[in-house]
Design a protein around this motif. Structure first.
Motif, short mmCIF file in Angstrom:
data_model
loop_
_atom_site.label_atom_id
_atom_site.label_comp_id
_atom_site.label_asym_id
_atom_site.label_seq_id
_atom_site.Cartn_x
_atom_site.Cartn_y
_atom_site.Cartn_z
N GLY A 1 0.79 -1.22 0.00
CA GLY A 1 0.00 0.00 0.00
C GLY A 1 0.82 1.26 0.00
N GLY A 2 2.04 1.17 -0.52
CA GLY A 2 2.94 2.32 -0.47
C GLY A 2 2.92 3.20 -1.69
N GLY A 3 1.98 3.01 -2.61
CA GLY A 3 1.88 3.90 -3.75
C GLY A 3 1.18 5.19 -3.33
N MET A 4 1.89 6.32 -3.37
CA MET A 4 1.37 7.56 -2.80
C MET A 4 0.88 8.57 -3.84
SD MET A 4 3.90 8.21 0.44
CE MET A 4 5.44 8.14 -0.49
N ARG A 5 0.85 8.17 -5.11
CA ARG A 5 0.35 9.04 -6.19
C ARG A 5 1.13 10.36 -6.25
NH1 ARG A 5 -1.75 5.14 -9.30
NH2 ARG A 5 -3.12 3.80 -8.07
N GLN A 6 0.50 11.51 -6.00
CA GLN A 6 1.18 12.81 -6.17
C GLN A 6 2.10 13.08 -4.97
OE1 GLN A 6 -2.21 12.42 -6.93
NE2 GLN A 6 -1.55 12.15 -9.05
N ALA A 7 3.07 12.22 -4.82
CA ALA A 7 3.93 12.26 -3.63
C ALA A 7 5.03 13.31 -3.73
CB ALA A 7 4.55 10.88 -3.40
N GLY A 8 5.10 14.02 -4.84
CA GLY A 8 6.11 15.07 -4.97
C GLY A 8 6.00 16.13 -3.91
N ILE A 9 4.80 16.34 -3.37
CA ILE A 9 4.62 17.29 -2.27
C ILE A 9 5.50 16.90 -1.08
CG2 ILE A 9 2.95 18.14 -0.57
CD1 ILE A 9 0.84 17.94 -2.75
N LEU A 10 5.60 15.59 -0.82
CA LEU A 10 6.45 15.09 0.25
C LEU A 10 7.91 15.01 -0.17
CD1 LEU A 10 4.13 12.21 1.48
CD2 LEU A 10 4.35 14.51 2.44
N ALA A 11 8.15 14.57 -1.40
CA ALA A 11 9.52 14.45 -1.89
C ALA A 11 10.23 15.79 -1.92
CB ALA A 11 9.52 13.81 -3.28
N ALA A 12 9.48 16.87 -2.17
CA ALA A 12 10.09 18.19 -2.19
C ALA A 12 10.72 18.53 -0.85
CB ALA A 12 9.03 19.24 -2.57
N ALA A 13 10.03 18.20 0.23
CA ALA A 13 10.61 18.41 1.56
C ALA A 13 11.83 17.53 1.77
CB ALA A 13 9.56 18.14 2.64
N GLY A 14 11.78 16.31 1.23
CA GLY A 14 12.94 15.43 1.32
C GLY A 14 14.16 15.98 0.63
N LEU A 15 13.97 16.62 -0.51
CA LEU A 15 15.11 17.23 -1.21
C LEU A 15 15.73 18.36 -0.40
CD1 LEU A 15 13.62 17.20 -4.80
CD2 LEU A 15 15.77 16.11 -4.12
N VAL A 16 14.89 19.16 0.26
CA VAL A 16 15.42 20.21 1.14
C VAL A 16 16.17 19.57 2.32
CG1 VAL A 16 14.84 22.15 2.64
CG2 VAL A 16 13.63 21.84 0.47
N ALA A 17 15.62 18.49 2.86
CA ALA A 17 16.29 17.80 3.97
C ALA A 17 17.67 17.28 3.57
CB ALA A 17 15.41 16.64 4.46
N LEU A 18 17.77 16.75 2.35
CA LEU A 18 19.08 16.27 1.87
C LEU A 18 20.07 17.41 1.74
CD1 LEU A 18 18.06 13.76 -0.94
CD2 LEU A 18 19.05 13.19 1.28
N ARG A 19 19.58 18.59 1.39
CA ARG A 19 20.45 19.75 1.21
C ARG A 19 20.86 20.37 2.54
NH1 ARG A 19 17.05 24.04 -1.26
NH2 ARG A 19 16.66 24.59 0.91
N ASP A 20 19.89 20.50 3.45
CA ASP A 20 20.15 21.24 4.69
C ASP A 20 20.49 20.34 5.87
OD1 ASP A 20 19.49 23.48 3.23
OD2 ASP A 20 17.46 23.68 4.07
N GLY A 21 19.89 19.15 5.93
CA GLY A 21 19.97 18.32 7.12
C GLY A 21 21.35 17.87 7.55
N PRO A 22 22.22 17.42 6.63
CA PRO A 22 23.53 16.95 7.08
C PRO A 22 24.32 17.99 7.87
CG PRO A 22 23.10 16.19 4.86
CD PRO A 22 21.98 17.14 5.20
N GLY A 23 24.10 19.26 7.58
CA GLY A 23 24.83 20.30 8.29
C GLY A 23 24.42 20.48 9.74
N TRP A 24 23.28 19.92 10.13
CA TRP A 24 22.82 20.03 11.51
C TRP A 24 23.41 18.96 12.42
CZ3 TRP A 24 17.24 19.68 9.27
CH2 TRP A 24 16.91 20.88 8.63
N LEU A 25 23.87 17.87 11.86
CA LEU A 25 24.09 16.65 12.64
C LEU A 25 25.23 16.77 13.64
CD1 LEU A 25 23.44 13.99 9.87
CD2 LEU A 25 21.83 14.95 11.53
N ALA A 26 26.31 17.44 13.27
CA ALA A 26 27.44 17.57 14.21
C ALA A 26 27.00 18.29 15.48
CB ALA A 26 28.60 18.31 13.55
#
Length: 337
Positions: free
Chosen positions: A231-256
């Protein structure tokens, strides 16, 4: 809970989307992802694959789903999955490897979350008289061990065991970005050792939802079928993926900073007389042995600090990017009073 929240230390999943994430979600170009037509999802999948050194990726709602699909694509019913004791795929995924894939775990000791390569090799079964081994799975960082990191040389040695035994190797990388930050290496230095990797976007990286399974294009095609079954087909999931792309860009810098604050909190707890294994505080997770854990956690919540009691005498604290130094200082005052 009567007090306003000073610090929510229950998990790094409790963060709220950043303004940049909300803006990206609002502006996302979308399509039907089940048909492979959502451009933002496709961009996210390609970016995670690139960062991990793999050929393709598949976006799913949760890390439990990416782990279980990863298990499914590698195994046949009646096989065993060799995994470290305390692994999330067993402890907190509700027996799904048995219910969905028809496989069972075989545990190996894992002091501080790190299994010895020789123990992994000894756990492999090829006999006609026993359930055969279908997969080796590791967790990095290892949640239940305290957010601990597997050294790169151990990863290489376990991959050699997998190759010698003709077995695939899967990584539960829910916090693999934390592992890379702790080791000071690119993500691919860890993930290149595995045939499939589950990468969570909604923990330390701060996205509101989602994980990506990466591997070969052939495996991801098979994974797509299992995702649909779950049941993991989410159709217009780009709304969520967009936040994921920002997380990939910004998130690693927070971890230290998350790791630094975890060390500060752990040392404060020890100074207040709590039992914390500081050797296990390697990233953003702390486990403390505290009598009457549920009652103590409830009392802290009344004063605005949230933490998870995970047993009669065990409390887990998790740092994340929305716990700054001021919030940490306030939490320490409550926890050590």
């Amino acid at each position: 809970m009567s007090a306003s929240v000073i610090a929510d230390l229950r998990s790094d999943t409790v963060t709220r989307p950043t303004p940049a994430m909300r803006e990206a979600m609002a502006q996302a170009v979308v399509g039907d992802d089940v048909y492979g037509e959502d451009p933002t999802v496709n961009e996210l999948q390609a970016e995670v694959a690139r960062l991990t050194g793999h050929e393709a990726g598949l976006f799913m709602p949760s890390g439990s789903m990416t782990n279980q699909v990863g298990i499914a694509v590698h195994t046949r019913r009646g096989e065993e999955v060799v995994c470290a004791e305390g692994s999330h795929i067993y402890e907190w995924e509700l027996g799904m490897m048995a219910a969905f894939s028809g496989v069972v775990p075989r545990f190996v000791p894992a002091p501080l979350g790190v299994p010895a390569p020789q123990d992994v090799r000894a756990a492999v079964r090829h006999s006609v008289h026993q359930s055969p081994t279908g997969l080796i799975s590791l967790e990095n960082t290892h949640n239940k061990a305290g957010g601990t990191v597997i050294p790169l040389e151990v990863l290489a040695q376990i991959r050699a065991v997998a190759d010698d035994e003709g077995l695939p190797l899967h990584l539960d990388g829910a916090r693999v970005f934390n592992a890379a930050a702790a080791l000071g290496v690119p993500l691919s230095a860890i993930t290149r050792h595995f045939h499939t990797v589950s990468v969570c976007l909604s923990k330390g990286l701060g996205a509101p939802v989602g994980s990506v399974l990466v591997g070969s294009a052939t495996l991801m095609k098979e994974a797509h079928r299992y995702r649909k079954m779950l049941g993991g087909g989410m159709r217009q999931a780009g709304i969520l993926a967009a936040a994921g792309l920002v997380a990939l860009r910004d998130g690693p810098g927070w971890l230290a900073d998350d790791h630094r604050r975890a060390r500060t909190l752990a040392e404060a707890l020890v100074g207040a007389g709590y039992d914390v294994n500081l050797a296990a505080v390697q990233t953003n997770i702390i486990y403390a042995t505290i009598p009457d854990a549920a009652a103590r956690s409830a009392a802290w919540a009344e004063r605005g600090v949230l933490a998870n009691a995970l047993g009669p005498d065990s409390v887990r604290f998790v740092l994340h990017h929305q716990i700054g130094d001021d919030a940490l200082d306030g939490a320490i005052r409550v926890l050590t009073a």
